[in-house]
Design a protein around this motif. Structure first.
Motif, PDB file in Angstrom:
ATOM      1  N   ALA A  57       1.287  -0.844  -0.035  1.00 48.45           N
ATOM      2  CA  ALA A  57       0.031  -0.332   0.319  1.00 48.45           C
ATOM      3  C   ALA A  57       0.795   1.048  -0.192  1.00 48.45           C
ATOM      4  O   ALA A  57       1.448   1.469   0.794  1.00 48.45           O
ATOM      5  N   MET A  59       0.954   5.420   0.531  1.00 50.54           N
ATOM      6  CA  MET A  59       0.593   5.844   1.429  1.00 50.54           C
ATOM      7  C   MET A  59       0.985   7.387   1.115  1.00 50.54           C
ATOM      8  O   MET A  59       2.180   7.715   0.832  1.00 50.54           O
ATOM      9  N   GLU A 189      -6.621   4.420  -4.879  1.00 46.24           N
ATOM     10  CA  GLU A 189      -7.778   4.387  -4.388  1.00 46.24           C
ATOM     11  C   GLU A 189      -9.375   3.701  -4.070  1.00 46.24           C
ATOM     12  O   GLU A 189     -10.440   4.518  -4.968  1.00 46.24           O
ATOM     13  N   ILE A 218      -1.512  -0.726  -3.944  1.00 48.05           N
ATOM     14  CA  ILE A 218      -2.535  -0.220  -4.302  1.00 48.05           C
ATOM     15  C   ILE A 218      -2.163   1.329  -3.613  1.00 48.05           C
ATOM     16  O   ILE A 218      -1.334   1.654  -2.141  1.00 48.05           O
ATOM     17  N   THR A 220      -3.730   4.383  -1.346  1.00 53.18           N
ATOM     18  CA  THR A 220      -4.989   4.833  -0.936  1.00 53.18           C
ATOM     19  C   THR A 220      -4.494   5.375  -0.123  1.00 53.18           C
ATOM     20  O   THR A 220      -3.453   6.085   0.649  1.00 53.18           O
ATOM     21  N   LEU A 225      -8.042  -0.328   5.146  1.00 56.15           N
ATOM     22  CA  LEU A 225      -7.855  -1.167   3.583  1.00 56.15           C
ATOM     23  C   LEU A 225      -6.060  -1.416   3.984  1.00 56.15           C
ATOM     24  O   LEU A 225      -5.563  -2.295   3.361  1.00 56.15           O
ATOM     25  N   ALA A 226      -5.045   0.044   4.341  1.00 54.07           N
ATOM     26  CA  ALA A 226      -4.341  -1.157   4.051  1.00 54.07           C
ATOM     27  C   ALA A 226      -3.609  -1.120   5.612  1.00 54.07           C
ATOM     28  O   ALA A 226      -2.704  -2.650   5.244  1.00 54.07           O
ATOM     29  N   CYS A 229      -4.890  -5.370   3.978  1.00 52.52           N
ATOM     30  CA  CYS A 229      -4.735  -6.199   2.726  1.00 52.52           C
ATOM     31  C   CYS A 229      -2.742  -5.810   2.804  1.00 52.52           C
ATOM     32  O   CYS A 229      -2.344  -6.880   1.691  1.00 52.52           O
ATOM     33  N   ALA A 230      -2.620  -5.058   2.968  1.00 51.19           N
ATOM     34  CA  ALA A 230      -0.692  -5.050   2.784  1.00 51.19           C
ATOM     35  C   ALA A 230      -0.113  -5.753   3.624  1.00 51.19           C
ATOM     36  O   ALA A 230      -0.687  -5.876   4.848  1.00 51.19           O
ATOM     37  N   VAL A 233       3.518  -1.270   3.674  1.00 59.65           N
ATOM     38  CA  VAL A 233       3.286   0.784   3.697  1.00 59.65           C
ATOM     39  C   VAL A 233       3.866   1.353   3.619  1.00 59.65           C
ATOM     40  O   VAL A 233       5.492   1.888   4.114  1.00 59.65           O
TER      41      VAL A 233
END
Length: 247
Positions: A57, A59, A189, A218, A220, A225-226, A229-230, A233
Motif C-alpha cells: 500500500a 500512502m 483508491e 494499492i 490509498t 485497507l492498508a 490488506c498490505a 505500507v
C-alpha cells in the motif's frame, strides 16, 4: 468447484516459454525514478522493490507523488530519469505500442470511480479487456462468467452500471482487471468512492486475491485497507519514500 486460483490467476503451473512467467524474486523494481513537470518534481528519486505475491500500500497526502508512482508502474507516464522494471521487462525502454500490449497482458487496473462504460452491460464491460487482446469471444465470455460467479455478481451480468451499487460496480471493475490473468494488479483508491459497507466488501475481495497469490500495488488514503490488506505500507512525501513498514 474449480479452485479460485484457476478463475483469477489461471493454472498454478505457468508456461515456461516466456521470461515474464518464470519465477522471480522481484515483480516490480523502481530505481532512482524521477518525474519532473517543469520545475516541479512529482517523484524525486524513488527506489522500490515489490516481490511476487506481495501486497504493498502506498500512502501519503494529496500531491505527495503516490499516484505518479502508480502511473509509472502502469506505463501510463514515463519517468524523466531512472528505471522501471516489471516482471523482468524494463518498461521505460518500451515504445507506445509495446506499452499498450504490456498494459493489456501484464497488469490489471482498478480505479476509484470504476471507469465502466455506461452503455454496455456488466458482461460486456468485463469481456472488453480480453477482446482488445484478441481473445475469441466465446472464450472471453466463459472467462468473464467464471469471474462474475467467483465475485458474487453473476446475477447482474445483464445489468447496466448505472443500476449497480458502488460495491457492485467496483466488483465489476475488479473482474475486468482480472480478465487477462495479470501478474500485477494496480488499484488506485479502490475504496475512495464507496461507503463503509461497500468499502469493506472490496477490502475483503482484495485480501482474498492476495491470499491466493495475486501481487497488489494499492494507492490509498484508507487506513483500514492498508491495515488489512498490505504486507507493507510505503509512505510518500514530497515525491520521496519517507518510511516503509512491514505489517
Amino acid at each position: 468447484m474449480t479452485d479460485a486460483r484457476t478463475y483469477i490467476q489461471g493454472p498454478t503451473r505457468r508456461p515456461s516459454g516466456s521470461p515474464y512467467l518464470r519465477p522471480m524474486e522481484t515483480m516490480v523494481r523502481l530505481r532512482n525514478v524521477r518525474k519532473e513537470y517543469g520545475e516541479t518534481a512529482a517523484l524525486a528519486g524513488v527506489t522500490l522493490d515489490i516481490r511476487p505475491g506481495e501486497a504493498v500500500a502506498v500512502m501519503g497526502p494529496s500531491g505527495s507523488g503516490k499516484s505518479t508512482l502508480l502511473n509509472m508502474v502502469a506505463g501510463l507516464d514515463r519517468p524523466t530519469s531512472g528505471e522501471v522494471v516489471v516482471g523482468g521487462e524494463e518498461i521505460t525502454a518500451m515504445g507506445e505500442a509495446a506499452l499498450a500490449r504490456y498494459r493489456r497482458r501484464r497488469i490489471g487496473m482498478v480505479f476509484q470511480f470504476f471507469n465502466l462504460l455506461d452503455d454496455l452491460p456488466v458482461l460486456e464491460n468485463v469481456t472488453l479487456a480480453a477482446q482488445l487482446l484478441g481473445t475469441p469471444r466465446r472464450q472471453a465470455l466463459t472467462r468473464a462468467m467464471e469471474l462474475l460467479e467467483e465475485l458474487g455478481i453473476a446475477d447482474r451480468r445483464n445489468a447496466y452500471p448505472v443500476t449497480l451499487s458502488g460495491g457492485e460496480r467496483q466488483r465489476v471493475g475488479v473482474a475486468r482487471a482480472l480478465m487477462n490473468r495479470p501478474a500485477l494488479l494496480l488499484a488506485d483508491e479502490p475504496t475512495g468512492a464507496l461507503d463503509t459497507r461497500s468499502g469493506d466488501q472490496v477490502i475483503d475481495l482484495l485480501l482474498d486475491l492476495n491470499q491466493i497469490g495475486q501481487t497488489l500495488l494499492i494507492v490509498t488514503h484508507d487506513q483500514r485497507l492498508a491495515a488489512r490488506c498490505a504486507d507493507r505500507v510505503v509512505e510518500v512525501e514530497d515525491g520521496r519514500i519517507a518510511t516503509e513498514a512491514a505489517r
